[in-house]
Scaffold this motif. Sequence first.
Motif, mmCIF file in Angstrom:
data_model
loop_
_atom_site.group_PDB
_atom_site.id
_atom_site.type_symbol
_atom_site.label_atom_id
_atom_site.label_comp_id
_atom_site.label_asym_id
_atom_site.label_seq_id
_atom_site.Cartn_x
_atom_site.Cartn_y
_atom_site.Cartn_z
ATOM 1 N N GLY A 535 23.334 2.869 -5.445
ATOM 2 C CA GLY A 535 24.640 2.968 -6.061
ATOM 3 C C GLY A 535 25.534 3.956 -5.349
ATOM 4 O O GLY A 535 25.169 4.560 -4.333
ATOM 5 N N THR A 536 26.721 4.133 -5.903
ATOM 6 C CA THR A 536 27.693 5.063 -5.318
ATOM 7 C C THR A 536 27.909 6.286 -6.189
ATOM 8 O O THR A 536 28.704 7.164 -5.843
ATOM 9 C CB THR A 536 29.037 4.348 -5.116
ATOM 10 O OG1 THR A 536 29.551 3.941 -6.396
ATOM 11 C CG2 THR A 536 28.878 3.131 -4.213
ATOM 12 N N ARG A 539 30.759 5.236 -12.319
ATOM 13 C CA ARG A 539 30.466 4.589 -13.593
ATOM 14 C C ARG A 539 31.655 3.771 -14.039
ATOM 15 O O ARG A 539 32.809 4.097 -13.721
ATOM 16 C CB ARG A 539 30.117 5.620 -14.676
ATOM 17 C CG ARG A 539 28.858 6.432 -14.375
ATOM 18 C CD ARG A 539 28.665 7.534 -15.403
ATOM 19 N NE ARG A 539 27.481 8.338 -15.122
ATOM 20 C CZ ARG A 539 26.303 8.172 -15.713
ATOM 21 N NH1 ARG A 539 26.172 7.229 -16.642
ATOM 22 N NH2 ARG A 539 25.276 8.936 -15.400
ATOM 23 N N ASP A 546 26.750 2.234 -11.395
ATOM 24 C CA ASP A 546 26.787 1.035 -10.561
ATOM 25 C C ASP A 546 25.529 0.870 -9.728
ATOM 26 O O ASP A 546 25.517 0.081 -8.774
ATOM 27 C CB ASP A 546 28.012 1.068 -9.640
ATOM 28 C CG ASP A 546 27.975 2.254 -8.680
ATOM 29 O OD1 ASP A 546 27.082 3.110 -8.820
ATOM 30 O OD2 ASP A 546 28.845 2.322 -7.789
ATOM 31 N N GLY A 547 24.463 1.597 -10.045
ATOM 32 C CA GLY A 547 23.225 1.485 -9.299
ATOM 33 C C GLY A 547 22.056 1.169 -10.189
ATOM 34 O O GLY A 547 22.201 0.791 -11.357
ATOM 35 N N ALA A 551 22.052 -2.888 -11.389
ATOM 36 C CA ALA A 551 22.942 -3.380 -10.332
ATOM 37 C C ALA A 551 22.324 -4.573 -9.622
ATOM 38 O O ALA A 551 23.020 -5.546 -9.285
ATOM 39 C CB ALA A 551 23.231 -2.254 -9.338
ATOM 40 N N GLN A 617 19.934 7.445 -12.964
ATOM 41 C CA GLN A 617 21.371 7.210 -12.806
ATOM 42 C C GLN A 617 22.094 7.229 -14.148
ATOM 43 O O GLN A 617 23.312 7.385 -14.194
ATOM 44 C CB GLN A 617 21.597 5.881 -12.096
ATOM 45 C CG GLN A 617 20.915 5.830 -10.733
ATOM 46 C CD GLN A 617 21.481 4.770 -9.834
ATOM 47 O OE1 GLN A 617 22.665 4.461 -9.878
ATOM 48 N NE2 GLN A 617 20.633 4.205 -8.992
#
Length: 723
Positions: A535-536, A539, A546-547, A551, A617
């Motif tokens: 992810g990056t 949120r 987003d991970g 995802a 996460q």
Amino acid sequence: MSDSFPGEPSEMQRPQRMRALLELLASMRFAIALLSVICIASVIGTVLKQHEPATNYVNQFGPFWAELFLALKLNAVYSAWWFLLILAFLVISTSLCLLRHTPKYIADLRNYKENIRVQSLKAFHHKAEAELAEAPQAAAQRMGGILARSGWKVKLQEREVAGGKGYMLAAKAGAANKLGYIAAHAAIVLICIGGLLDGDLVVRAQMWLGGKTPFTGAGRISDVPQEHRLSLRNPTFRGNLMVAEGTQADTAILNQSDGVLLQELPFSVELKKFIVEYYDTGMPKLFASDVIIHDRETGEQVEKRIEVNHPASYKGIEIYQSSFDDGGSRVRLKAVPFTEGGEAFEVEGHIGTSTELLRSGAGTPEDRLTLEFTELRTINVENFSDQNRGSTEVDVRKVDLRSSIESRLGGGHKTVTQKELRNIGPSIGYKLRDASGQAREYQNYMSPVDFGDGLPMFLLGVRETPAEAFRYLRIPADEQGSMQGFMRMRAALLNPDMRKEAVRRYAAQAVAADRDDLRVALEQSALRAVELFAGTGQRDAKGVPDGGLQAIGRFMEANVPTAERERASEVLIRILNGVLFDLAQLSREQAGQPPLQPGEQTLAFMTQAVFALSDAQFYPAPMAFMMEDFTQVQASVFQVARAPGKNIVYLGCLFLIIGVFAMLYVRDRRLWIWVQPQGQQAQATMALSSNRKIMDTDREFENLTEKLLAAPAAMQSPTERSV
């Protein structure tokens, strides 16, 4: 002309209205209505937690109902003005009822009612007539003696009748029934007066008349102004006194709905040692306090032990063992960063204090966090039965990748019939509060917990509000029993260069050296999978990262047809697991650790590590604080009370028991026997009255008839005797 104004009651109407008001106050219906309201209020006070912070009611019931409860003082029912007013009216109503009926009952106890007419006896339900073969006076004296020896109180009246003298024999028994009525009503008055004395009425009177106000601020007790303190001469109070081991305290805290009042004590309490013993379930079995009471006036020192249900008493003040708490234990925590580039650091503090932190890489006041040390628990006993494996009493779940991807921090508390209780060691509770004042509560266990599968895991709990249960992130411990192996692996996952190197190693091992085209395609797929998983750090609007495995699930739903989704998911997860294994090996290599060796232990570690990397996460804080060391300081919470109304309440309870038993089990009976001359013999007419019509009364009348009248049954009409 009348001197009164239009609409104003006249002088003749005022006494009538006053009598009507007194009749209402002394009526049974009014007293029953007051008792009904008191019962309803008591139910509310039992169901609804009392004297909780206002935010707790808002969290539990919402703003509207919380505001309504606070306006009606339902958060402090027993000290609410309307509850005290109802108690006062009940005292007035019952007292008026006693004043109105007691003289009549006392007079009735003294009166034998010997002037009753002979014709009236024939109207009673229990009646009998008989001819007696003896003189009227002798018959009356004989029957009076029998009744007196049987416990009846007897009075004989002589009357002039045609043909000689007649005798009216009046007897009574069971007078305690009326005394029971008086005792029961007096008990209500005494209990209510005792409740008013030992309640908040006296304290509130000092607030209304003496200018005392609740204290709503914070700080040291010694700095609280005098207008928030009650004097030593306060006749009644009930408050809490918290004393840490090795310290003294001489000021009790009286909780009010809008703050606290401080009550000065004529002595100070020093806690020498606090003793607590536990059951196997982890519940306290015994907690006691060895204290020294220091008299402020004489300097006398008295040693006492205070246990539950065994209070200490000094100068008319009872000291009860209420509970125990933390007395300011010292803890040393280590911050474990969950963000890229974060650095570990240590922080020390005492339970009940706080310290300010700064987010990594931030420098504005808005980025500051406040770490509040809230709780140290040295014993945590949880259930580890087979049915509850992985789902302890603190709501820790057993992670299943295939069936539970969407609820990474969820929990399932199961009802079990068998228990395997185990102490899993100390835990630290703390809050992280942001610049806006919003806070989350955390609970982390000091040591890893083995759920029975041979792989210990660290438990990191979090919840949004106190009304929720903790949700736990489970981090696998490495071969050294620490979190370092997992944290190195997470740092490597967040590093793009290390992700690429792990992908390259995985593809080189999975594809032959002469198949460059397949290796390049596998590298692209593996890199895509691991980047989706990493992810990056962003949120969405709902706070979903987003991970993680979520995802990958979203990617499969958007790009793979439904018919091929299951097979493609298995392939992608297999590739992800392989890359993450190489990533773990790469992180160990850079740390100078030996590589992981194939086996069940490594497989279990990698499986839980994949789950934890996905779950992490969702962790809402940039760091977690793990306890490194602690020095426990116990504190004892006492309830101190000066309760002059206690003895009044005890007396009222005694009266109530006597009154209820007297009214239920004692029958008020009256017996009359009229004996008049009939030739050379006597004619007797007997009647009995009772306040309750029961079979015992029927049997008693039959026995009295046989003993007193001694007449053949054939001489009596069947309709004249009660069967």
